[in-house]
Design an enzyme around this catalytic site. Structure first.
Site, PDB file in Angstrom:
ATOM      1  N   TYR A 122       0.814  -1.210   0.000  1.00 39.45           N
ATOM      2  CA  TYR A 122       0.000   0.000   0.000  1.00 39.45           C
ATOM      3  C   TYR A 122       0.849   1.261   0.000  1.00 39.45           C
ATOM      4  O   TYR A 122       1.669   1.478   0.886  1.00 39.45           O
ATOM      5  CB  TYR A 122      -0.894  -0.032   1.241  1.00 39.45           C
ATOM      6  CG  TYR A 122      -2.026   0.961   1.217  1.00 39.45           C
ATOM      7  CD1 TYR A 122      -3.178   0.698   0.505  1.00 39.45           C
ATOM      8  CD2 TYR A 122      -1.938   2.144   1.925  1.00 39.45           C
ATOM      9  CE1 TYR A 122      -4.237   1.599   0.498  1.00 39.45           C
ATOM     10  CE2 TYR A 122      -2.984   3.047   1.934  1.00 39.45           C
ATOM     11  CZ  TYR A 122      -4.128   2.779   1.207  1.00 39.45           C
ATOM     12  OH  TYR A 122      -5.160   3.662   1.208  1.00 39.45           O
ATOM     13  N   HIS A 159       3.819  -6.871  10.789  1.00 38.93           N
ATOM     14  CA  HIS A 159       3.443  -6.794   9.373  1.00 38.93           C
ATOM     15  C   HIS A 159       4.631  -7.014   8.419  1.00 38.93           C
ATOM     16  O   HIS A 159       4.416  -7.249   7.235  1.00 38.93           O
ATOM     17  CB  HIS A 159       2.780  -5.445   9.093  1.00 38.93           C
ATOM     18  CG  HIS A 159       2.075  -5.388   7.787  1.00 38.93           C
ATOM     19  ND1 HIS A 159       1.178  -6.347   7.374  1.00 38.93           N
ATOM     20  CD2 HIS A 159       2.141  -4.497   6.768  1.00 38.93           C
ATOM     21  CE1 HIS A 159       0.733  -6.043   6.166  1.00 38.93           C
ATOM     22  NE2 HIS A 159       1.293  -4.929   5.777  1.00 38.93           N
TER      23      HIS A 159
END
Lengths: 329, 329, 329, 329, 329, 329
Positions: free
Chosen positions: C99, C310
């Site tokens: 992203y 993450h």
């Protein structure tokens, strides 16, 4: 801070699986034997010394203690006791410190001596620069690549782990205290908060004839579970290490098992007074209960502070402890 | 993040007072001499080895290097170079790593080799568990009571300080690389980001004949000033230590002076390309400029990233470096 | 960071209800048909081009690719491959980005090419200004009032949604790659981390004959559940939008269903290697498992990183992927 | 929050250099001409409409306005006025909104109408999903790769920049309001907080015959300086963009110059009442003063809220504004 | 934490303007007179009492003190002294507490008694629920609309302000201590940290014949400047209040002037030992220096902790204080 | 923000145990009787007054109300109503405010009046300095040692508790409103957000004949449970108090029971429209549902905002409320 863990009812029943090495007892028997032998071999050079502390304090006897710990290495402590009790055999409380704190400037912790006990406060080797007024004890041992902090130093081999040295220091301090002439060797209690509580549990496991065990918001119980649920350091040091060294997971938990308070607790039968705080965000209450629930003692109790964080019961708990010892004196 | 330090005009003129020990050169001459002697004495046992790395990489020559660093202790590195250049003498870039990172899995850093250089990436002893894919080098040396982290390990005595060992490793790696037959020993450049930049400066100070010095957002310059102004670790490790050990302030800064990049920079005359980021909240730009401004090199430049934080120029800066070396090849 | 979601056992069984539009397949068939027609109509003007990249890299063939994506609009990518394999049909790995990242400066991602694969890394339209070294692809489409970010652009109509354009770009890139003469069209693998993992799943759903699907910490699965449990962006962009546009809840989830990885996963039967991190605070592990558990593939596996956030497996996972492809080559 | 910027005395004298494009006036003259032409060409289709709003409000006349903005695209607003004033020419206040807010549900802002003014509150195209009860206006224009947010959409070309469209909408709204029969066209005041203040300044710059300008904690003045000193978004969106697109710095500031409130302020001569808050951590007070200090108006004042953050004077400032207009009525 | 305020050189010269009410001395003379009269009128009912505390402490004499403070209202304190000094006149140290702390459980602070002093630790009315083990003193006075916290209670009228009551309590405690037969009334020192330091300064201002003043990281000096620069509470309580009550700015600072430590310091001539911490983010060092620099004492010194936050010198400073008093005994 | 509490299904069934004092009804009957008697005794001096407000608002009738609350002490409110309805009996909405807010500057809340209702907005005594434009009502009652904030003021005795005074003010305001000649006394609705919702519930409990109860994200229901689960203030004020005053836990919950919205809700039978937000991190949704689920009303509904935080439905909910009242008019 809301509740940080399970409900109290669940905590009272919580009993996670904790690995127990087959050679747990041998490991520690050999470790202590080595340390005692090292001191014997070092002889005079490693002998414990107690010298009057340099302090404005006049109303208590305050001594600076150096004793031979792991590998006969010098470890510092403060020894404090009431004046005017010559010839008496005093009960003694030995305290261990929280993570990254040092023994500090003498007099900061004097409540047990004010209540008529001899009191010894051990420096934690290598630590003592994180908060407060400092520690004075080196840890002359290097380590594998490790996370900054102490949890993962030597984590790839139980023989190299940091807490092997610290727990040995604690057991050796009790060896030393037991020899003092102003002490009643049948009344040596161990205590400490957070990491100090974890060390106290280990000390009671390694010195099975202590009088009483009184850890507060005890850290170092159920390491693997603690790493899954704790939001902050020091448990998260283990998560950070494993986030990098993804291949060492099994090795890490196998090493940790030698230092897990749950494994010591199973072997402890002396009177015990624990405390725990339900809004603790450093030591998850479930890890402390894992240790308490595993305890083999018949005479055990846990004081629950429902609205406290990691500060726990503070002096409230000391009052409980003073009562607990007085009732068993 | 807004600007974290002075205006650019002020930075270009900034030249803080940094203590310089009278025996700075002797200290390092003796330190390197000791390390070389230790390796000689250890002989075969401490000899450097280069073995093919276990990797899916097929398009470059990838080797796992172990070489004798401080005290002839084994230090790891990756050595990578283009295929099909047999007989050629390649220029080489030696890189050092940022704080708490390890050499990782081989191939993560391959740009220099892809551009036709030999490339060596040194593990930082003891570190390599904080982020990334890990380090493989132990630091078998204990320490005084210290803050978790590396800045204060051995801070009470320059001979014991952590960076004495690391900077020696770096200088010894250059000793080693210089001996390789596929290398042009007159074209050894040193580089690194953050702590790696600080090590590169030290390496250039200790190996005065390197080809070029190219540190990015260099840490470890003007320690005392850095501790006053940095908002975060690692400089704040020093502040935390001194917040506890209030009596050791002079000792700490005296030790630090042996490792301050400003003192190395004064002695460096090789071509140098620095970079700095004006919104860096880890390494204050004024500390990096303190190093750059002190540099004795005639051929020096600094790339300013006005809107970056501690990530600095990233691959943009690598393009600048590639151009810088190409122009001096 | 402790565990951020359910226990591993619960995750392995987790299968939330995800809306599936009746016209899901038609929607995508028409979308791809439109895009292919647009390119045909544009003719030469929209033809893909591959030109040598401007880079210091000499050891690989590095090309700058522009290809016609959604609506035949130009989308950028890097195409990299080993030198000296003329006449060989190479397997290829196509990667999509996380992203708000761009394709960056070429060479930053070269591992697959170093291991002998052709490698293509697609820019994500409109993105590429959030971190790293930048993207080069515009998204020439406006939007309804939307939250800053990309999740809610066009959220009121599936035909207008941002990911309709991105997923189409991805499918069109595979159309393009398949035509290259140095490529083995039966061995096109798709991969990517986070958003890139979500795009890879969509690409495999839209290009059913790819060789293998290898998403890491895949985002964009089980949107509605993800918005209930994720603590941070990008899922929280949806919550913020609905916190304002309280009347659009049904519309939003109906649009989202056309882009939900779970709906693509149900249609995928190719070999798949996923990865997930149990301390991920951006992409809740339960959303990734929702996608993995829905996968129709017989040959599927998921690598679990128990202590990572993450960042997931990083290069460790690449080694697993390299092994996975090698075993199926 | 302490003071976030210079002392008040320094602020009153602050006058940073702001680039001014040579074709600033031409750029805007052409931009407005294009928009007006577009509406003329669109004819009936783009004609403004005012319809009764669907609301429980009965004590004011509440209308839902759609008018042709940039490129004759439909933009929404609320138009509210007192009942029972048939035949009167009312003074009017036109308000613009803060960053990422929408016109919301009608009635939330009614103070000006309650005080006897006509009142118009413009939706900001594309925004209106970040807080509050929502916006209803699309921005049907794509953009280059941009940071999530609006500051960098179209930042590489003044003609493509987001605020070119928004400022044009504002000027076109004044064109429209001026035509209403219940309005006194010589008494159109513009106002707004934060981004709304910035739009109001631009509107006054583009519609030189407005009655009064009353921006609060005005954003969008001295962009380049603001990006150096602001600790938070939206100014930091520019820093993030430039942290990635390091090569576009000059281009960005050249584009920004067309939208900088300082350049509009230099051209404004109407009565002006500003406000500023000295503990504002979103819009640095020095940027607002840069705009105020540049203002060419003879009749100007600035209300200083010494202890407020970005909320500024709130209704206190509205009382000041009501007084300011009453005195000039 | 980096430095939080000016450089040390600037601090040593810092002397901000602080308002001084014309009737400052009258205000306080009347206030104390009223309080003494109220106690006289209340007679037996308000008489101070000292009863043995309920505690396990056996090695000191520990008493629970209740004395008549402001308006003859009962205020609690602990009074502790060495055993076995019958007939001796002891020097005494009176300590005041930090913001929101209570006198706690007796024994937590015993260092002065351990060093041979009588020691009195006053509860702060209304406070004592924020940290530690609690306070026992009510504040039976309501207030205007105020910020949660104590700084703004009664801020609209000096007669109603919270600190009028607290400072009066402090002065009245010294009245009381002076009457004890085991005390040397010429050797009453006052001390305290943070708010306690501020109260100590006020106490020394109101009881001009105290022996010595020893405040640490003293709060409550230069209120107006402190509110401009402090990043956190309690100074920020004033900023929050004024952010709401924008019309009360003058009133607030006029009230504050009656309680500003700078105004008391100008009137103090006794020996004084201050301390300050340069990384203090609660009490800006410049406010403490404002107080210290204003002090009229010939015999004054300030201990600077360059790397500490609000914890300041802790027991290190106590050692300095013990030395300071010993040298003046 | 993800979901902050249980799933919606669990919330709908949630019914925690809440202590109910045996004398709950007597306590409140006596409390109200005392307040009414106090006003009667005070006579003219305590009589309510309504005077025209000083405001630029011309389109509504705006009055400044002072009425006798608890102990006949003066409490402020704004009373607003449409113009031109002479002789009509208007329905009225009485609103209470959120924690630490004041009635502010008149006109900020005018929607109900704009929709044709009389509207009264009560100041909360002592509060009104935390945000917005301020409160004007003192709370002339001191308190025990308490946490900064209002939850624990008087917490050791129900008769002394802060909310005893506030809830009495609310009931007394309804007494007052009922007497106005332009009001329909059978149509008095009560509303409020957060704390205002809690006060509205209490008001409806104490004034059983109100027309409707419409609290939003209601605070003050299920205090003990709320303190266990809320992550932020004000519920955490109770946790902080009990973290210090560990011995007062039972006392605190016994006092709280007199003010718990659940106990009022059990006694309420009027039409009720609640709202709740599932991502509320201030008032846990389970506490609001505890109140709603306990409600004895046959005609009750709760609007669920699934993606909102503590702002809840904002004007969306006002539209629902307007519809709710209109349907029951």
């Amino acid at each position: 801070m809301p509740l940080t863990d399970m409900s109290l009812a669940q905590l009272r029943a919580f009993s996670p699986t904790v690995r127990e090495p087959a050679d747990f007892d041998d490991f520690w028997r050999e470790t202590l034997a080595e340390a005692r032998t090292a001191a014997d071999l070092a002889g005079e050079k490693a002998r414990a010394t107690r010298t009057p502390a340099d302090t404005p304090i006049t109303e208590l006897i305050v001594e600076d203690l150096t004793f031979p710990g792991f590998n006969a290495e010098p470890v510092k402590a403060w020894a404090i006791r009431p004046k005017g009790r010559e010839g008496e055999k005093l009960p003694v409380v030995v305290e261990f410190n929280g993570y990254n704190g040092g023994r500090g400037i003498v007099g900061e912790r004097a409540l047990w001596a004010l209540a008529g006990y001899a009191y010894v406060f051990m420096d934690t080797r290598g630590q003592g620069s994180g908060w407060g007024t400092g520690g004075d004890t080196s840890d002359p041992h290097g380590s594998n690549a490790a996370v900054s902090g102490w949890m993962t130093r030597g984590i790839l081999d139980p023989k190299q782990h940091f807490y092997r040295r610290v727990f040995t220091d604690a057991a050796r301090l009790i060896d030393e205290v037991r020899t003092w002439d102003f002490i009643d060797p049948t009344r040596i209690a161990v205590t400490g908060g957070s990491q100090g509580g974890g060390i106290a549990i280990a000390a009671a496991g390694l010195s099975p004839d202590v009088w009483a065990l009184m850890p507060d918001v005890a850290f170092l119980c159920a390491w693997e579970h603690g790493t899954d649920v704790a939001v902050s350091d020091p448990y998260q040091e283990l998560a950070r290490y494993l986030a990098v060294h993804r291949e060492h997971t099994e090795t890490v938990w196998n090493t940790a098992a030698y230092f897990d308070g749950v494994n010591f607790a199973k072997r402890i039968t002396v009177p015990a007074l624990f405390s725990v705080a339900l809004m603790d965000d450093v030591v998850p209450p479930s890890t402390t209960f894992a240790g308490f629930n595993a305890l083999a003692s018949a005479d055990k109790a846990i004081e629950v502070y429902a609205y406290n964080g990691h500060e726990g019961g503070q002096t409230y708990q000391w009052l409980k402890q003073a009562e607990f010892l007085a009732a068993r004196r």
